[in-house]
Scaffold this motif. Structure first.
Motif, PDB file in Angstrom:
ATOM      1  N   GLY A  61      -6.355  19.590  15.448  1.00  0.00           N
ATOM      2  CA  GLY A  61      -6.391  18.343  16.210  1.00  0.00           C
ATOM      3  C   GLY A  61      -6.887  18.505  17.627  1.00  0.00           C
ATOM      4  O   GLY A  61      -7.142  17.512  18.319  1.00  0.00           O
ATOM      5  N   LEU A  62      -7.046  19.741  18.084  1.00  0.00           N
ATOM      6  CA  LEU A  62      -7.593  19.988  19.419  1.00  0.00           C
ATOM      7  C   LEU A  62      -9.115  19.961  19.436  1.00  0.00           C
ATOM      8  O   LEU A  62      -9.724  20.008  20.503  1.00  0.00           O
ATOM      9  N   LEU A  63      -9.742  19.907  18.254  1.00  0.00           N
ATOM     10  CA  LEU A  63     -11.208  19.899  18.180  1.00  0.00           C
ATOM     11  C   LEU A  63     -11.745  18.479  18.267  1.00  0.00           C
ATOM     12  O   LEU A  63     -11.176  17.534  17.710  1.00  0.00           O
ATOM     13  N   ARG A  64     -12.854  18.346  18.927  1.00  0.00           N
ATOM     14  CA  ARG A  64     -13.513  17.060  19.102  1.00  0.00           C
ATOM     15  C   ARG A  64     -13.840  16.454  17.738  1.00  0.00           C
ATOM     16  O   ARG A  64     -14.469  17.073  16.897  1.00  0.00           O
ATOM     17  N   GLY A  65     -13.421  15.258  17.515  1.00  0.00           N
ATOM     18  CA  GLY A  65     -13.696  14.581  16.254  1.00  0.00           C
ATOM     19  C   GLY A  65     -12.570  14.656  15.246  1.00  0.00           C
ATOM     20  O   GLY A  65     -12.567  13.914  14.259  1.00  0.00           O
ATOM     21  N   PHE A  66     -11.601  15.550  15.449  1.00  0.00           N
ATOM     22  CA  PHE A  66     -10.511  15.698  14.494  1.00  0.00           C
ATOM     23  C   PHE A  66      -9.214  15.043  14.963  1.00  0.00           C
ATOM     24  O   PHE A  66      -8.230  15.015  14.215  1.00  0.00           O
ATOM     25  N   VAL A  67      -9.161  14.532  16.176  1.00  0.00           N
ATOM     26  CA  VAL A  67      -7.897  13.996  16.692  1.00  0.00           C
ATOM     27  C   VAL A  67      -7.370  12.882  15.788  1.00  0.00           C
ATOM     28  O   VAL A  67      -6.218  12.909  15.346  1.00  0.00           O
ATOM     29  N   ARG A  68      -8.201  11.925  15.497  1.00  0.00           N
ATOM     30  CA  ARG A  68      -7.731  10.762  14.737  1.00  0.00           C
ATOM     31  C   ARG A  68      -7.237  11.137  13.336  1.00  0.00           C
ATOM     32  O   ARG A  68      -6.110  10.774  12.960  1.00  0.00           O
ATOM     33  N   PRO A  69      -8.039  11.857  12.510  1.00  0.00           N
ATOM     34  CA  PRO A  69      -7.515  12.191  11.175  1.00  0.00           C
ATOM     35  C   PRO A  69      -6.291  13.096  11.210  1.00  0.00           C
ATOM     36  O   PRO A  69      -5.394  12.967  10.375  1.00  0.00           O
ATOM     37  N   VAL A  70      -6.233  14.030  12.175  1.00  0.00           N
ATOM     38  CA  VAL A  70      -5.071  14.917  12.247  1.00  0.00           C
ATOM     39  C   VAL A  70      -3.829  14.130  12.658  1.00  0.00           C
ATOM     40  O   VAL A  70      -2.741  14.339  12.107  1.00  0.00           O
ATOM     41  N   VAL A  71      -3.957  13.230  13.609  1.00  0.00           N
ATOM     42  CA  VAL A  71      -2.805  12.418  14.008  1.00  0.00           C
ATOM     43  C   VAL A  71      -2.301  11.599  12.820  1.00  0.00           C
ATOM     44  O   VAL A  71      -1.090  11.476  12.596  1.00  0.00           O
ATOM     45  N   GLU A  72      -3.228  11.043  12.036  1.00  0.00           N
ATOM     46  CA  GLU A  72      -2.810  10.279  10.864  1.00  0.00           C
ATOM     47  C   GLU A  72      -2.068  11.164   9.871  1.00  0.00           C
ATOM     48  O   GLU A  72      -1.091  10.740   9.253  1.00  0.00           O
ATOM     49  N   ALA A  73      -2.533  12.401   9.705  1.00  0.00           N
ATOM     50  CA  ALA A  73      -1.848  13.313   8.797  1.00  0.00           C
ATOM     51  C   ALA A  73      -0.470  13.698   9.336  1.00  0.00           C
ATOM     52  O   ALA A  73       0.518  13.748   8.593  1.00  0.00           O
ATOM     53  N   LEU A  74      -0.397  13.970  10.632  1.00  0.00           N
ATOM     54  CA  LEU A  74       0.873  14.374  11.230  1.00  0.00           C
ATOM     55  C   LEU A  74       1.869  13.224  11.320  1.00  0.00           C
ATOM     56  O   LEU A  74       3.079  13.457  11.369  1.00  0.00           O
ATOM     57  N   ASP A  75       1.387  11.992  11.361  1.00  0.00           N
ATOM     58  CA  ASP A  75       2.299  10.844  11.423  1.00  0.00           C
ATOM     59  C   ASP A  75       3.283  10.850  10.255  1.00  0.00           C
ATOM     60  O   ASP A  75       4.411  10.376  10.387  1.00  0.00           O
ATOM     61  N   GLY A  76       2.845  11.369   9.111  1.00  0.00           N
ATOM     62  CA  GLY A  76       3.736  11.414   7.969  1.00  0.00           C
ATOM     63  C   GLY A  76       4.600  12.660   7.912  1.00  0.00           C
ATOM     64  O   GLY A  76       5.491  12.757   7.065  1.00  0.00           O
ATOM     65  N   LEU A  77       4.338  13.624   8.798  1.00  0.00           N
ATOM     66  CA  LEU A  77       5.054  14.898   8.768  1.00  0.00           C
ATOM     67  C   LEU A  77       5.948  15.109   9.977  1.00  0.00           C
ATOM     68  O   LEU A  77       7.078  15.566   9.850  1.00  0.00           O
ATOM     69  N   ASP A  78       5.435  14.797  11.166  1.00  0.00           N
ATOM     70  CA  ASP A  78       6.184  15.037  12.404  1.00  0.00           C
ATOM     71  C   ASP A  78       5.662  14.080  13.469  1.00  0.00           C
ATOM     72  O   ASP A  78       4.657  14.343  14.124  1.00  0.00           O
ATOM     73  N   ARG A  79       6.346  12.968  13.618  1.00  0.00           N
ATOM     74  CA  ARG A  79       5.895  11.943  14.557  1.00  0.00           C
ATOM     75  C   ARG A  79       5.801  12.455  15.998  1.00  0.00           C
ATOM     76  O   ARG A  79       4.838  12.159  16.702  1.00  0.00           O
ATOM     77  N   PRO A  80       6.772  13.201  16.509  1.00  0.00           N
ATOM     78  CA  PRO A  80       6.645  13.682  17.893  1.00  0.00           C
ATOM     79  C   PRO A  80       5.422  14.574  18.106  1.00  0.00           C
ATOM     80  O   PRO A  80       4.744  14.473  19.132  1.00  0.00           O
ATOM     81  N   VAL A  81       5.118  15.446  17.153  1.00  0.00           N
ATOM     82  CA  VAL A  81       3.935  16.294  17.283  1.00  0.00           C
ATOM     83  C   VAL A  81       2.669  15.438  17.246  1.00  0.00           C
ATOM     84  O   VAL A  81       1.740  15.641  18.035  1.00  0.00           O
ATOM     85  N   ALA A  82       2.620  14.482  16.326  1.00  0.00           N
ATOM     86  CA  ALA A  82       1.460  13.587  16.248  1.00  0.00           C
ATOM     87  C   ALA A  82       1.291  12.813  17.551  1.00  0.00           C
ATOM     88  O   ALA A  82       0.175  12.668  18.069  1.00  0.00           O
ATOM     89  N   ALA A  83       2.391  12.318  18.091  1.00  0.00           N
ATOM     90  CA  ALA A  83       2.318  11.544  19.337  1.00  0.00           C
ATOM     91  C   ALA A  83       1.827  12.392  20.489  1.00  0.00           C
ATOM     92  O   ALA A  83       1.000  11.950  21.297  1.00  0.00           O
ATOM     93  N   LEU A  84       2.309  13.620  20.582  1.00  0.00           N
ATOM     94  CA  LEU A  84       1.894  14.488  21.681  1.00  0.00           C
ATOM     95  C   LEU A  84       0.414  14.833  21.577  1.00  0.00           C
ATOM     96  O   LEU A  84      -0.299  14.880  22.585  1.00  0.00           O
ATOM     97  N   LEU A  85      -0.071  15.058  20.349  1.00  0.00           N
ATOM     98  CA  LEU A  85      -1.496  15.333  20.162  1.00  0.00           C
ATOM     99  C   LEU A  85      -2.324  14.119  20.573  1.00  0.00           C
ATOM    100  O   LEU A  85      -3.345  14.247  21.257  1.00  0.00           O
ATOM    101  N   TRP A  86      -1.880  12.929  20.182  1.00  0.00           N
ATOM    102  CA  TRP A  86      -2.598  11.701  20.557  1.00  0.00           C
ATOM    103  C   TRP A  86      -2.610  11.531  22.073  1.00  0.00           C
ATOM    104  O   TRP A  86      -3.655  11.230  22.661  1.00  0.00           O
TER     105      TRP A  86
END
Length: 653
Positions: free
Chosen positions: A191-216
């Motif tokens: 999720g730190l790579l350009r272009g992957f933030v959105r799909p990774v956040v969507e994937a993490l939303d179902g696994l770990d909301r705080p991690v997804a939020a921090l990445l966003w």
């Protein structure tokens, strides 16, 4: 072994996961640039342009919470895939064609029990296809999962060892459906790579909301107070993060609704509120974040995406009596009451009777009980103009929520104003069977204001069917669409049907039927209700009514009416706009000729709305508005030709 397909696997490339790890370890401040770390080819080009030697070597250790790459250990070589030779770009296909192509290529590969072999086949299948991100993601989201275990193994192989953005994107999409906690560290790095933030956040939303939020937040929040909070969270500096959370201004200039939600998720706000005792400052800040999340001015209704929203309401309201009854806290409590009364939060998964109980609890608080005369009190007359405006709003809102008699009909129509500090327009809230219509079936912006939707009988029903614009996207209809319905009267019923979005899919709504007598009574009541108005809004309504009754007041000057309302920058002032079309007065407007837009701003003068409206209409009748209004748009050349100054801000755009 002369064929390219046979030679290619012998030339391995660095996996994108390894590349992201190296970028993270070499970043000066331990965080990616604004849009994320560049992909490998882009990174090499950027380094070459700066004449800097490329960084080499795998990191010795991964940062906290990040898994080491298996390709850096003896067990688990990277999936072989060479640098692709220059290829002729594939023809641009439609979204549906691209999605079908991706589905056809990928579906047979999800059942291969050999994950390494399946990953190689995914790389080959996608190479040269030129598939865009959106149709590829849409295809992956709907791939049949005949063998979930094989699909999960393939997803992990692609995420940890994939060498192209398309292949890794397939892995991320599969983990969004199948991922488990062990996948979180790898997703977090990608999720730190350009272009992957959105799909990774969507994937993490179902696994770990705080991690997804921090990445966003790390990718979207730039500078200022929210950025300092995000950096403290990334550093795992809990005391610093708590202090900064209290200092972040929850207002439109610093954050939007999604930012508010992600902050709440990243700091685990619901857990913080369960501590005892709760800092009143934290309690008030939680209330502000809830109010911001519930705002209708975003691409979606963020409060509905927050899994802990019900818990947050319960925790805040249970402790609300500990808040000092100052203006700021009373405004927060009134905002929460308004949201629970008629806002999008009604759509949350409430236990039976729980929302009503929370609303009753708010109504019983000392800070909200004395609502009948709050805007006339001494406190309301002191302080700045903004403070007086907010005191008045608190009184109006609490009377609207707690003072109005209950209504039992299936349709509820309410003119609503949110906290004046947000500088948001008025909206007409439409509730059918107790559910707010626009947030549930549109969600890209609020319903139109009552001055537009209700004025002139906009919601009245006749035997002749009429299509009515109910809501428009916050960014305008031309950008993200609008919601329409057709209203007609059939005997003793009023029917809402033929729902339409001007962009996107049709809303999943059938006919809504209302008893005609009850419907007419509710529309008449809503049209007559002025409880939401403040002086400038009342002035605007009276001026609008006057211009509808006498359109000649403007056409005599070759002008056509634009908008009439309170000024966005100063809600106590009024703004009127007109379009100058030569020939309007004679009924022969040149449709292809030049035109100009004029805006007339009237500062507040303390006069009652009725007297102010009479003065405005009199001046329009006796003086050409082009002599005292300001040019705001149209043709710059035509404005100069006629001797009108062209606004500098418009010219710069």
């Amino acid at each position: 072994m002369n064929a390219p397909e046979e030679r290619e696997p012998l030339t391995p490339r660095t996996s994108l996961y390894d590349h992201a790890l190296r970028q993270l370890h070499t970043a000066p401040d331990g965080r990616p640039p604004g849009r994320g770390f560049p992909m490998p080819d882009t990174a090499r080009a950027e380094r070459a342009s700066k004449s800097a030697p490329p960084g080499t070597g795998a990191p010795k250790s991964a940062p906290p919470g990040v898994a080491p790459s298996k390709s850096d250990t003896p067990s688990g070589p990277a999936t072989p895939a060479p640098a692709s030779p220059a290829a002729t770009p594939a023809p641009v296909a439609s979204f549906s064609e691209s999605k079908e192509t991706a589905r056809r290529l990928l579906a047979p590969l999800l059942t291969d029990p050999d994950a390494e072999r399946a990953a190689e086949r995914v790389h080959r299948a996608l190479r040269g296809q030129g598939l865009r991100e959106q149709p590829l993601r849409a295809a992956v989201a709907r791939l049949p999962l005949v063998d979930p275990a094989a699909a999960l193994a393939l997803a992990r192989r692609l995420v940890r060892h994939g060498t192209t953005a398309a292949a890794v994107g397939v892995g991320i999409g599969l983990l969004a459906r199948l991922g488990e906690p062990e996948d979180i560290p790898h997703l977090r790095v990608l999720g730190l790579l350009r272009g992957f933030v959105r799909p990774v956040v969507e994937a993490l939303d179902g696994l770990d909301r705080p991690v997804a939020a921090l990445l966003w937040l790390g990718a979207h929040v730039r500078e200022g107070e929210p950025r300092a909070l995000v950096d403290a969270l990334i550093r795992q500096d809990d005391p610093g993060a708590r202090r900064l959370l209290l200092e972040v201004p929850v207002e439109r200039r610093t954050m939007g609704a999604e930012c508010a939600r992600r902050i709440s998720e990243a700091v685990r706000l619901a857990d913080l509120l369960r501590s005892d005792p709760v800092d009143p400052r934290l309690l008030a800040q939680a209330g502000r974040l809830l109010v911001m999340m519930a705002g209708p001015y975003d691409s979606k209704v963020e409060i509905l995406a927050h899994r802990d929203a019900v818990t947050l309401y319960e925790e805040v309201i249970a402790r609300a009596a500990s808040l000092p009854p100052d203006l700021d806290h009373r405004t927060v409590l009134a905002s929460l009451a308004l949201e629970l009364h008629s806002g999008a939060s009604l759509l949350l998964d409430w236990p039976a009777g729980r929302r009503e109980a929370l609303l009753d609890a708010l109504g019983a608080l000392p800070a909200t009980r004395e609502r009948a005369s709050v805007h006339e009190s001494d406190a309301a007359r002191r302080g700045s103009a903004d403070d007086r405006r907010r005191h008045r709003w608190v009184g109006q809102t609490l009377r609207q929520v707690f003072g109005a008699p209950p209504r039992t009909g299936r349709l509820r129509v309410e003119g609503t104003v949110r906290d004046p500090a947000y500088r948001e327009p008025v909206e007409t809230r439409l509730l059918i069977g107790g559910r707010p219509l626009v947030p549930e079936h549109f969600g890209k912006g609020p319903a139109r204001p009552p001055g537009e939707l209700l004025a002139g009988g906009g919601l009245r029903a006749t035997a002749e069917a009429r299509e009515v614009l109910l809501a428009e996207a916050w960014c305008t209809e031309g950008c993200c669409g609008a919601l329409y319905v057709t209203i007609r009267r059939e005997g003793d019923e009023v029917v809402w049907s033929d729902w339409r979005r001007s962009l996107g899919t049709r809303p999943s709504l059938g006919e809504e039927r209302f008893d005609a007598l009850a419907y007419d009574a509710e529309i008449e009541r809503a049209e007559a209700d002025r409880g939401w108005e403040w002086p400038a809004a009342a002035t605007a309504r009276l001026v609008e009514e006057g211009l509808r009754a006498r359109p000649d007041l403007l056409t005599r000057w070759d002008l056509r009416k634009g908008w009439t309302g309170a000024d966005f920058r100063d809600p106590e002032a009024n703004t009127l706009s007109f379009t100058y079309w030569p020939g309007l007065a004679q009924g022969r407007r040149d449709r292809d000729g030049p035109w100009l837009q004029f805006v007339w701003t009237l500062p507040a003068d303390g006069a009652p709305p009725a007297a102010r409206a009479v003065a405005v209409l009199h001046r329009l009748a006796t003086e050409d508005p082009k002599g005292y209004a300001q040019v705001a748009g149209g043709s710059a050349e035509y404005a100069r030709e006629l001797g009108y100054p062209w606004p500098e801000t418009t010219e710069r755009r």
